[in-house]
Structures are given as structure tokens and as C-alpha cells.
Design a protein around this motif. Sequence first.
Motif, PDB file in Angstrom:
ATOM      1  N   PRO A 126       0.837  -1.208   0.000  1.00 12.22           N
ATOM      2  CA  PRO A 126       0.000   0.000   0.000  1.00 12.22           C
ATOM      3  C   PRO A 126       0.867   1.251   0.000  1.00 12.22           C
ATOM      4  CG  PRO A 126       0.101  -0.929   2.204  1.00 12.22           C
ATOM      5  CD  PRO A 126       0.785  -1.917   1.286  1.00 12.22           C
ATOM      6  N   PRO A 127       0.345   2.383  -0.468  1.00 14.30           N
ATOM      7  CA  PRO A 127       1.134   3.621  -0.448  1.00 14.30           C
ATOM      8  C   PRO A 127       1.554   3.983   0.975  1.00 14.30           C
ATOM      9  CG  PRO A 127      -0.874   3.905  -1.725  1.00 14.30           C
ATOM     10  CD  PRO A 127      -1.000   2.590  -1.025  1.00 14.30           C
ATOM     11  N   PHE A 128       2.786   4.406   1.128  1.00 15.89           N
ATOM     12  CA  PHE A 128       3.240   4.822   2.455  1.00 15.89           C
ATOM     13  C   PHE A 128       2.514   6.085   2.888  1.00 15.89           C
ATOM     14  CE2 PHE A 128       6.222   7.386   5.085  1.00 15.89           C
ATOM     15  CZ  PHE A 128       6.228   6.575   6.205  1.00 15.89           C
ATOM     16  N   CYS A 129       2.256   6.974   1.935  1.00 14.66           N
ATOM     17  CA  CYS A 129       1.563   8.233   2.226  1.00 14.66           C
ATOM     18  C   CYS A 129       0.437   8.449   1.239  1.00 14.66           C
ATOM     19  CB  CYS A 129       2.519   9.430   2.107  1.00 14.66           C
ATOM     20  SG  CYS A 129       3.455   9.792   3.587  1.00 14.66           S
ATOM     21  N   ILE A 130      -0.640   9.035   1.731  1.00 10.67           N
ATOM     22  CA  ILE A 130      -1.691   9.550   0.869  1.00 10.67           C
ATOM     23  C   ILE A 130      -1.749  11.055   1.085  1.00 10.67           C
ATOM     24  CG2 ILE A 130      -4.196   9.677   0.524  1.00 10.67           C
ATOM     25  CD1 ILE A 130      -3.028   7.230  -0.695  1.00 10.67           C
ATOM     26  N   TYR A 131      -1.642  11.800  -0.010  1.00 12.07           N
ATOM     27  CA  TYR A 131      -1.766  13.254   0.033  1.00 12.07           C
ATOM     28  C   TYR A 131      -3.196  13.597  -0.370  1.00 12.07           C
ATOM     29  CZ  TYR A 131       3.302  12.948   0.081  1.00 12.07           C
ATOM     30  OH  TYR A 131       4.591  12.640   0.414  1.00 12.07           O
ATOM     31  N   TYR A 132      -3.799  14.538   0.331  1.00 15.26           N
ATOM     32  CA  TYR A 132      -5.209  14.796   0.048  1.00 15.26           C
ATOM     33  C   TYR A 132      -5.611  16.238   0.351  1.00 15.26           C
ATOM     34  CZ  TYR A 132      -5.941  14.383   5.128  1.00 15.26           C
ATOM     35  OH  TYR A 132      -5.873  14.574   6.492  1.00 15.26           O
ATOM     36  N   ARG A 133      -6.665  16.629  -0.327  1.00 12.53           N
ATOM     37  CA  ARG A 133      -7.405  17.845  -0.002  1.00 12.53           C
ATOM     38  C   ARG A 133      -8.829  17.422   0.298  1.00 12.53           C
ATOM     39  NH1 ARG A 133      -7.001  22.184  -4.555  1.00 12.53           N
ATOM     40  NH2 ARG A 133      -7.871  23.492  -2.905  1.00 12.53           N
ATOM     41  N   GLY A 134      -9.473  18.138   1.196  1.00  6.50           N
ATOM     42  CA  GLY A 134     -10.829  17.772   1.578  1.00  6.50           C
ATOM     43  C   GLY A 134     -10.840  16.899   2.811  1.00  6.50           C
ATOM     44  N   ASP A 135     -11.844  16.049   2.919  1.00  7.69           N
ATOM     45  CA  ASP A 135     -12.038  15.223   4.114  1.00  7.69           C
ATOM     46  C   ASP A 135     -11.774  13.758   3.776  1.00  7.69           C
ATOM     47  OD1 ASP A 135     -12.811  13.999   6.456  1.00  7.69           O
ATOM     48  OD2 ASP A 135     -14.647  15.165   6.688  1.00  7.69           O
ATOM     49  N   ILE A 136     -10.632  13.260   4.198  1.00  7.21           N
ATOM     50  CA  ILE A 136     -10.244  11.882   3.864  1.00  7.21           C
ATOM     51  C   ILE A 136     -11.174  10.853   4.505  1.00  7.21           C
ATOM     52  CG2 ILE A 136      -8.656  11.472   5.791  1.00  7.21           C
ATOM     53  CD1 ILE A 136      -6.758  10.156   3.714  1.00  7.21           C
ATOM     54  N   ARG A 137     -11.964  11.281   5.470  1.00 11.30           N
ATOM     55  CA  ARG A 137     -12.890  10.347   6.110  1.00 11.30           C
ATOM     56  C   ARG A 137     -13.946   9.821   5.136  1.00 11.30           C
ATOM     57  NH1 ARG A 137     -14.755  13.859  11.184  1.00 11.30           N
ATOM     58  NH2 ARG A 137     -14.815  15.381   9.472  1.00 11.30           N
ATOM     59  N   CYS A 138     -14.141  10.540   4.029  1.00 10.02           N
ATOM     60  CA  CYS A 138     -15.151  10.080   3.063  1.00 10.02           C
ATOM     61  C   CYS A 138     -14.782   8.744   2.428  1.00 10.02           C
ATOM     62  CB  CYS A 138     -15.405  11.138   1.991  1.00 10.02           C
ATOM     63  SG  CYS A 138     -14.095  11.319   0.757  1.00 10.02           S
ATOM     64  N   VAL A 139     -13.486   8.410   2.380  1.00 11.85           N
ATOM     65  CA  VAL A 139     -13.090   7.100   1.845  1.00 11.85           C
ATOM     66  C   VAL A 139     -12.871   6.081   2.960  1.00 11.85           C
ATOM     67  CG1 VAL A 139     -12.179   7.860  -0.364  1.00 11.85           C
ATOM     68  CG2 VAL A 139     -10.693   7.911   1.640  1.00 11.85           C
ATOM     69  N   GLY A 140     -13.238   6.471   4.175  1.00 14.47           N
ATOM     70  CA  GLY A 140     -13.202   5.542   5.292  1.00 14.47           C
ATOM     71  C   GLY A 140     -14.554   4.899   5.533  1.00 14.47           C
ATOM     72  N   LYS A 141     -15.605   5.470   4.896  1.00  9.73           N
ATOM     73  CA  LYS A 141     -16.928   4.854   4.984  1.00  9.73           C
ATOM     74  C   LYS A 141     -17.122   3.955   3.770  1.00  9.73           C
ATOM     75  CE  LYS A 141     -19.563   8.522   2.669  1.00  9.73           C
ATOM     76  NZ  LYS A 141     -20.726   9.421   2.768  1.00  9.73           N
ATOM     77  N   GLU A 142     -18.323   3.396   3.601  1.00 15.66           N
ATOM     78  CA  GLU A 142     -18.551   2.492   2.474  1.00 15.66           C
ATOM     79  C   GLU A 142     -18.405   3.218   1.145  1.00 15.66           C
ATOM     80  OE1 GLU A 142     -21.841  -0.696   0.727  1.00 15.66           O
ATOM     81  OE2 GLU A 142     -22.290   0.457   2.539  1.00 15.66           O
ATOM     82  N   CYS A 143     -17.642   2.641   0.258  1.00 19.28           N
ATOM     83  CA  CYS A 143     -17.380   3.239  -1.053  1.00 19.28           C
ATOM     84  C   CYS A 143     -17.781   2.279  -2.163  1.00 19.28           C
ATOM     85  CB  CYS A 143     -15.887   3.570  -1.221  1.00 19.28           C
ATOM     86  SG  CYS A 143     -15.225   4.787  -0.079  1.00 19.28           S
ATOM     87  N   VAL A 144     -17.987   2.836  -3.353  1.00 24.53           N
ATOM     88  CA  VAL A 144     -18.115   2.034  -4.562  1.00 24.53           C
ATOM     89  C   VAL A 144     -17.285   2.709  -5.639  1.00 24.53           C
ATOM     90  CG1 VAL A 144     -20.259   3.233  -5.252  1.00 24.53           C
ATOM     91  CG2 VAL A 144     -19.673   1.021  -6.273  1.00 24.53           C
ATOM     92  N   SER A 145     -16.459   1.936  -6.316  1.00 25.47           N
ATOM     93  CA  SER A 145     -15.613   2.482  -7.381  1.00 25.47           C
ATOM     94  C   SER A 145     -16.352   2.342  -8.714  1.00 25.47           C
ATOM     95  CB  SER A 145     -14.276   1.748  -7.425  1.00 25.47           C
ATOM     96  OG  SER A 145     -13.551   1.992  -6.231  1.00 25.47           O
ATOM     97  N   VAL A 146     -16.472   3.449  -9.429  1.00 26.62           N
ATOM     98  CA  VAL A 146     -17.198   3.481 -10.699  1.00 26.62           C
ATOM     99  C   VAL A 146     -16.214   3.900 -11.785  1.00 26.62           C
ATOM    100  CG1 VAL A 146     -19.132   4.493 -11.964  1.00 26.62           C
ATOM    101  CG2 VAL A 146     -19.344   4.050  -9.506  1.00 26.62           C
ATOM    102  N   VAL A 147     -16.019   3.045 -12.786  1.00 27.75           N
ATOM    103  CA  VAL A 147     -14.974   3.289 -13.784  1.00 27.75           C
ATOM    104  C   VAL A 147     -15.485   3.004 -15.195  1.00 27.75           C
ATOM    105  CG1 VAL A 147     -13.138   2.760 -12.128  1.00 27.75           C
ATOM    106  CG2 VAL A 147     -14.060   0.932 -13.587  1.00 27.75           C
ATOM    107  N   GLY A 148     -14.721   3.475 -16.168  1.00 25.50           N
ATOM    108  CA  GLY A 148     -15.087   3.225 -17.553  1.00 25.50           C
ATOM    109  C   GLY A 148     -14.266   4.052 -18.523  1.00 25.50           C
ATOM    110  N   THR A 149     -14.667   4.005 -19.761  1.00 25.56           N
ATOM    111  CA  THR A 149     -13.926   4.601 -20.852  1.00 25.56           C
ATOM    112  C   THR A 149     -14.109   6.118 -20.953  1.00 25.56           C
ATOM    113  OG1 THR A 149     -13.641   4.531 -23.261  1.00 25.56           O
ATOM    114  CG2 THR A 149     -15.871   4.197 -22.430  1.00 25.56           C
TER     115      THR A 149
END
Length: 252
Positions: free
Chosen positions: A36-59
Motif C-alpha cells: 500500500p502507499p506509504f503516504c496519501i496526500y489529500y485535499r478535503g475530508d479523507i474520512r469520506c473514503v473511510g466509509k462504504e465506497c463504490v468504485s465506478v470506472v469506464g472509458t
Amino acid sequence: MRQTRLALSIMEGQGIAMCRYGQDGYPALLGEILNPPFCIYYRGDIRCVGKECVSVVGTRNVCREAASATLEFSREAALDGLTVVSGNANGIDSFAHRGALSSGKEASTAAVLPCGIDTVVPAGHKAMLLQVLRTGGAVLSEYIPGTPAEKWRFVQRNRLIAALSPATVVMQAPSGSGALITASFALDYHRDVMFHSCAFCEEAQIIEARALAKLKSLKFRKKAARSCASYIESGAPVIAGYRDYKMALGAA
């Protein structure tokens, strides 16, 4: 040392924070992957990716049906309290973020960048990312501020998108698409992968035929073999919307 001083200056000037592996706030699912990455750099509230997430991807080469379906799926996911994770690219990614934002819910989406987060790639998405931050979401990267976007970093970024959620939903992805690399990462992490039915609509199939035509040479045979159909044949479910997603996730 000079690069570090520059990065610290950028972080101070733009309100960029960082979270190290093992610290409070470091996304738990991200910590489960190999290397895993040793560090995550962020703006905003990183807690949003600590709750349930869904990854949505495509072309990036998105058809109208997939664009509409992505907006609807992401909006419904956000209304249900999930954080929609995507990569801020043109096409499906942007519709995923915008769909979540249209829900009006706080902390509805997070964007993972293939560069330092002092740079917005693509530049035309600056206004959208500002809205992400204003509504309690986050913009994050494993790269120190000042790091430029390079082709290989997009693939590395995709592994984080896959890692942050228990499931990745592929909305539309022609053969050889980078979104299918994200799906592969998700499976490597023992996460669920689902395909939206819009990936097989008439317009998407026309785009798929063009993609295959470009991949005909021996040089790109492996890319051509990486297709939505190949994942379906291996057992990945096809869903028609967010309700199907919840049912499929519950059955997994």
C-alpha cells in the motif's frame, strides 16, 4: 531535499494534508493491499473514503446510454450514503463524480489523481473538483505534490481506485480499456467486480468493434483479450442499476 522543500511549500499554500500508512484516517481497505502507499496526500475530508465506497470506472469514449446510466447509478449510490470513487478522467469518471454530486449529499465522491494533487488532470475539471471539496469529498493521490502525470502513473492510480472499495462497477469499457485494468486489480484484491448492462448497449458495441479493429495486430493481442465479455464469461455479474448492485453485493 530541494524537492521536499518545494512539496512542503505547495502543501502549505494549497491546504494539502498527508496521512501515513498506519495513522488514524488512513483508509482501512487501502491498507489491506500488497504494497500500500506509504503516504496519501489529500485535499478535503479523507474520512469520506473511510466509509462504504463504490468504485465506478469506464472509458473516456463514452456513449450516451452509459453516460446517463453512470449519472443515475452514482446519484443513487450517494443518496444511499456511499462515497463514489473514480479517477477524475473525461468520460465515465466525470459522470460518476457529477452523478454523486447531483445527489446533494455530503461526502458523496472522491477523486484519485495520477499526479500530485496540486495539479488537476484534466485541467477542465477544476470546477468539478472544487465542488467535490466544498461538499465534503476528497481529492487524493499517492504522489508528492509537484509530481507530473505520466502514462504509467494512470495505471498505478487505477490500483488505488480498485483498493478503496469492496466492489468496482465497470460502466462501459472497450477491449483494452484502462478501466479493465482497474477491474483486474479489484479481483487481485479479492473485491467484487460488476458490469453495468449499458456496457453492452448498441452504441457501446459499435465503439467496441472499433476498439477491436485497432487491436488486431499481434502486438496488441493481449489487450484485445481483455474485454468486458471475458470477465462475464469468468462469472462477473451484469447489473442494470444501483438496486441490482446492492443485491449482487449481498449475494457475494
